[in-house]
Write a protein that holds these residues in place. Structure first.
Motif, PDB file in Angstrom:
ATOM      1  N   LEU A   9     104.511  76.728  23.891  1.00 43.29           N
ATOM      2  CA  LEU A   9     104.750  77.450  22.638  1.00 43.29           C
ATOM      3  C   LEU A   9     105.310  78.850  22.892  1.00 43.29           C
ATOM      4  CD1 LEU A   9     104.493  77.717  19.561  1.00 43.29           C
ATOM      5  CD2 LEU A   9     102.126  78.416  19.892  1.00 43.29           C
ATOM      6  N   GLU A  10     104.661  79.601  23.784  1.00 45.37           N
ATOM      7  CA  GLU A  10     105.118  80.971  24.032  1.00 45.37           C
ATOM      8  C   GLU A  10     106.505  81.001  24.679  1.00 45.37           C
ATOM      9  OE1 GLU A  10     102.477  83.814  25.722  1.00 45.37           O
ATOM     10  OE2 GLU A  10     101.043  83.614  24.084  1.00 45.37           O
ATOM     11  N   ALA A  11     106.728  80.098  25.636  1.00 47.40           N
ATOM     12  CA  ALA A  11     108.043  80.057  26.284  1.00 47.40           C
ATOM     13  C   ALA A  11     109.118  79.699  25.265  1.00 47.40           C
ATOM     14  CB  ALA A  11     108.026  79.061  27.436  1.00 47.40           C
ATOM     15  N   ASP A  12     108.813  78.744  24.395  1.00 49.44           N
ATOM     16  CA  ASP A  12     109.772  78.314  23.381  1.00 49.44           C
ATOM     17  C   ASP A  12     110.164  79.485  22.465  1.00 49.44           C
ATOM     18  OD1 ASP A  12     111.209  76.028  22.080  1.00 49.44           O
ATOM     19  OD2 ASP A  12     109.954  76.601  20.372  1.00 49.44           O
ATOM     20  N   ILE A  13     109.198  80.305  22.090  1.00 49.71           N
ATOM     21  CA  ILE A  13     109.461  81.479  21.248  1.00 49.71           C
ATOM     22  C   ILE A  13     110.482  82.394  21.933  1.00 49.71           C
ATOM     23  CG2 ILE A  13     108.443  83.639  20.382  1.00 49.71           C
ATOM     24  CD1 ILE A  13     105.818  81.982  19.917  1.00 49.71           C
ATOM     25  N   ALA A  14     110.258  82.657  23.232  1.00 48.76           N
ATOM     26  CA  ALA A  14     111.136  83.572  23.962  1.00 48.76           C
ATOM     27  C   ALA A  14     112.518  82.973  24.186  1.00 48.76           C
ATOM     28  CB  ALA A  14     110.495  83.950  25.292  1.00 48.76           C
ATOM     29  N   PHE A  15     112.587  81.678  24.518  1.00 50.73           N
ATOM     30  CA  PHE A  15     113.886  81.048  24.741  1.00 50.73           C
ATOM     31  C   PHE A  15     114.700  81.011  23.443  1.00 50.73           C
ATOM     32  CE2 PHE A  15     111.676  78.750  28.382  1.00 50.73           C
ATOM     33  CZ  PHE A  15     112.262  79.540  29.364  1.00 50.73           C
ATOM     34  N   LYS A  16     114.032  80.735  22.337  1.00 51.30           N
ATOM     35  CA  LYS A  16     114.735  80.739  21.036  1.00 51.30           C
ATOM     36  C   LYS A  16     115.266  82.136  20.709  1.00 51.30           C
ATOM     37  CE  LYS A  16     112.694  76.792  18.633  1.00 51.30           C
ATOM     38  NZ  LYS A  16     111.442  76.332  18.001  1.00 51.30           N
ATOM     39  N   ALA A  17     114.581  83.162  21.201  1.00 52.56           N
ATOM     40  CA  ALA A  17     114.991  84.551  20.932  1.00 52.56           C
ATOM     41  C   ALA A  17     116.150  84.986  21.829  1.00 52.56           C
ATOM     42  CB  ALA A  17     113.805  85.489  21.113  1.00 52.56           C
ATOM     43  N   GLY A  18     116.474  84.166  22.840  1.00 52.95           N
ATOM     44  CA  GLY A  18     117.607  84.501  23.692  1.00 52.95           C
ATOM     45  C   GLY A  18     117.278  84.729  25.158  1.00 52.95           C
ATOM     46  N   ALA A  19     116.003  84.571  25.537  1.00 56.79           N
ATOM     47  CA  ALA A  19     115.631  84.765  26.941  1.00 56.79           C
ATOM     48  C   ALA A  19     116.219  83.656  27.812  1.00 56.79           C
ATOM     49  CB  ALA A  19     114.115  84.780  27.093  1.00 56.79           C
ATOM     50  N   ASP A  20     116.595  84.028  29.030  1.00 55.30           N
ATOM     51  CA  ASP A  20     117.050  83.059  30.031  1.00 55.30           C
ATOM     52  C   ASP A  20     115.927  82.681  30.977  1.00 55.30           C
ATOM     53  OD1 ASP A  20     120.041  83.066  29.483  1.00 55.30           O
ATOM     54  OD2 ASP A  20     119.647  85.197  29.756  1.00 55.30           O
ATOM     55  N   LEU A  21     115.026  83.634  31.207  1.00 57.67           N
ATOM     56  CA  LEU A  21     113.882  83.435  32.092  1.00 57.67           C
ATOM     57  C   LEU A  21     112.641  83.999  31.413  1.00 57.67           C
ATOM     58  CD1 LEU A  21     115.599  84.695  35.371  1.00 57.67           C
ATOM     59  CD2 LEU A  21     114.974  82.314  34.898  1.00 57.67           C
ATOM     60  N   VAL A  22     111.516  83.294  31.566  1.00 57.92           N
ATOM     61  CA  VAL A  22     110.254  83.716  30.952  1.00 57.92           C
ATOM     62  C   VAL A  22     109.155  83.591  32.005  1.00 57.92           C
ATOM     63  CG1 VAL A  22     108.541  83.181  29.149  1.00 57.92           C
ATOM     64  CG2 VAL A  22     110.975  82.972  28.645  1.00 57.92           C
ATOM     65  N   THR A  23     108.227  84.548  32.021  1.00 53.82           N
ATOM     66  CA  THR A  23     107.143  84.474  32.997  1.00 53.82           C
ATOM     67  C   THR A  23     105.884  83.828  32.439  1.00 53.82           C
ATOM     68  OG1 THR A  23     106.454  86.723  32.420  1.00 53.82           O
ATOM     69  CG2 THR A  23     107.785  86.456  34.412  1.00 53.82           C
ATOM     70  N   VAL A  24     105.260  83.044  33.319  1.00 54.37           N
ATOM     71  CA  VAL A  24     103.928  82.493  33.114  1.00 54.37           C
ATOM     72  C   VAL A  24     103.106  82.950  34.307  1.00 54.37           C
ATOM     73  CG1 VAL A  24     102.572  80.384  32.843  1.00 54.37           C
ATOM     74  CG2 VAL A  24     104.885  80.466  31.980  1.00 54.37           C
ATOM     75  N   LEU A  25     101.837  83.229  34.101  1.00 53.67           N
ATOM     76  CA  LEU A  25     101.012  83.701  35.206  1.00 53.67           C
ATOM     77  C   LEU A  25     100.623  82.561  36.141  1.00 53.67           C
ATOM     78  CD1 LEU A  25      98.710  86.299  33.433  1.00 53.67           C
ATOM     79  CD2 LEU A  25     100.653  86.724  34.931  1.00 53.67           C
ATOM     80  N   GLY A  26     100.705  82.839  37.436  1.00 55.29           N
ATOM     81  CA  GLY A  26     100.278  81.864  38.428  1.00 55.29           C
ATOM     82  C   GLY A  26      98.793  81.585  38.340  1.00 55.29           C
ATOM     83  N   ALA A  27      98.028  82.529  37.768  1.00 53.13           N
ATOM     84  CA  ALA A  27      96.590  82.346  37.584  1.00 53.13           C
ATOM     85  C   ALA A  27      96.282  81.370  36.446  1.00 53.13           C
ATOM     86  CB  ALA A  27      95.928  83.693  37.310  1.00 53.13           C
ATOM     87  N   ALA A  28      97.283  81.038  35.645  1.00 52.68           N
ATOM     88  CA  ALA A  28      97.085  80.065  34.557  1.00 52.68           C
ATOM     89  C   ALA A  28      96.919  78.669  35.147  1.00 52.68           C
ATOM     90  CB  ALA A  28      98.272  80.091  33.606  1.00 52.68           C
ATOM     91  N   GLY A  29      96.378  77.775  34.340  1.00 55.69           N
ATOM     92  CA  GLY A  29      96.224  76.391  34.761  1.00 55.69           C
ATOM     93  C   GLY A  29      97.578  75.709  34.904  1.00 55.69           C
ATOM     94  N   ASP A  30      97.603  74.645  35.697  1.00 59.27           N
ATOM     95  CA  ASP A  30      98.845  73.900  35.897  1.00 59.27           C
ATOM     96  C   ASP A  30      99.411  73.370  34.578  1.00 59.27           C
ATOM     97  OD1 ASP A  30      98.567  74.388  38.575  1.00 59.27           O
ATOM     98  OD2 ASP A  30      98.278  72.309  39.177  1.00 59.27           O
ATOM     99  N   ALA A  31      98.541  73.009  33.638  1.00 58.14           N
ATOM    100  CA  ALA A  31      99.003  72.469  32.351  1.00 58.14           C
ATOM    101  C   ALA A  31      99.792  73.529  31.571  1.00 58.14           C
ATOM    102  CB  ALA A  31      97.817  71.978  31.521  1.00 58.14           C
TER     103      ALA A  31
END
Length: 210
Positions: free
Chosen positions: A69-91
């Motif tokens: 959901l969060e990545a989709d928001i940023a990509f729709k806004a025009g982002a080419d790259l978005v960060t997710v934390l490595g500490a997050a779960g694999d899912a």
């Protein structure tokens, strides 16, 4: 050829756009820092992409949950790259990567706060991360005894595509590239410089020479 990424930790869209305009000839990736996005909202991503359509715009969301959901928001806004934390779960990471694939864009996994950055970098690369950011955050950089050499050594050991963020400057950028980083991330070394364009140009020349 390794890329130069500027991390813009200024807090207004106006200031971020003004800085980007000065340094655009020398950089490949424009990162909109987490505090900037929190202060201005996702609209800053759209504004930057419209101003610099030829650059990769990097939204540093540092997502920890709701990855797709969060990545989709940023990509729709025009982002080419978005960060997710490595500490997050694999899912969470896999969800963000799913959104990236749907948009033909990329996810960068940020290892800030991860105990074993090399191991996690190898794991998330298998999940489909574009590259992994070996990252010591601002608070860590201000801790007594901090050295970017730790990240440089990790990059050399990782064996996967990585960027280095954590105090990159003209004195260490050659070592960053020689360690195998595909992206050098400079923040304060550019935006804190008296002449940001000259600082970016010097970094660009050092990266290309390395």
């Amino acid at each position: 050829m390794a890329k130069l990424q500027v991390a813009i930790d200024l807090l207004t869209t106006k200031d971020a756009l003004a800085l980007a305009a000065k340094i655009a000839p020398y950089i490949d990736i424009i990162e909109l820092g987490t505090p900037l996005i929190k202060n201005e909202g996702i609209a800053v991503v759209t504004a930057m992409k419209q101003a610099h359509p030829d650059k990769l715009v990097f939204a540093d969301l540092k997502t920890m949950d709701a990855g797709e959901l969060e990545a989709d928001i940023a990509f729709k806004a025009g982002a080419d790259l978005v960060t997710v934390l490595g500490a997050a779960g694999d899912a969470t990471i896999a969800g963000a990567i799913k959104a990236a694939k749907a948009h033909g864009k990329g996810i960068v996994v940020d290892t800030i706060g991860v105990a074993d950055r090399v191991k996690r970098a190898q794991e998330v690369t298998k999940l489909g991360a574009e590259f992994v950011e070996l990252h010591a955050g601002l608070d860590e950089q201000w801790t007594a005894g901090y050295s970017i050499q730790v990240l440089i050594d990790e990059a050399a050991r990782a064996g996967v595509p990585v960027s280095i963020a954590g105090g990159v400057n003209i004195n260490n950028v050659t070592a960053v590239i020689k360690a195998g980083a595909i992206v050098a991330v400079a923040g304060a070394a550019i935006y804190g410089a008296e002449d940001p364009a000259a600082a970016a140009k010097a970094l660009r020349e050092a990266i290309d020479a390395a």
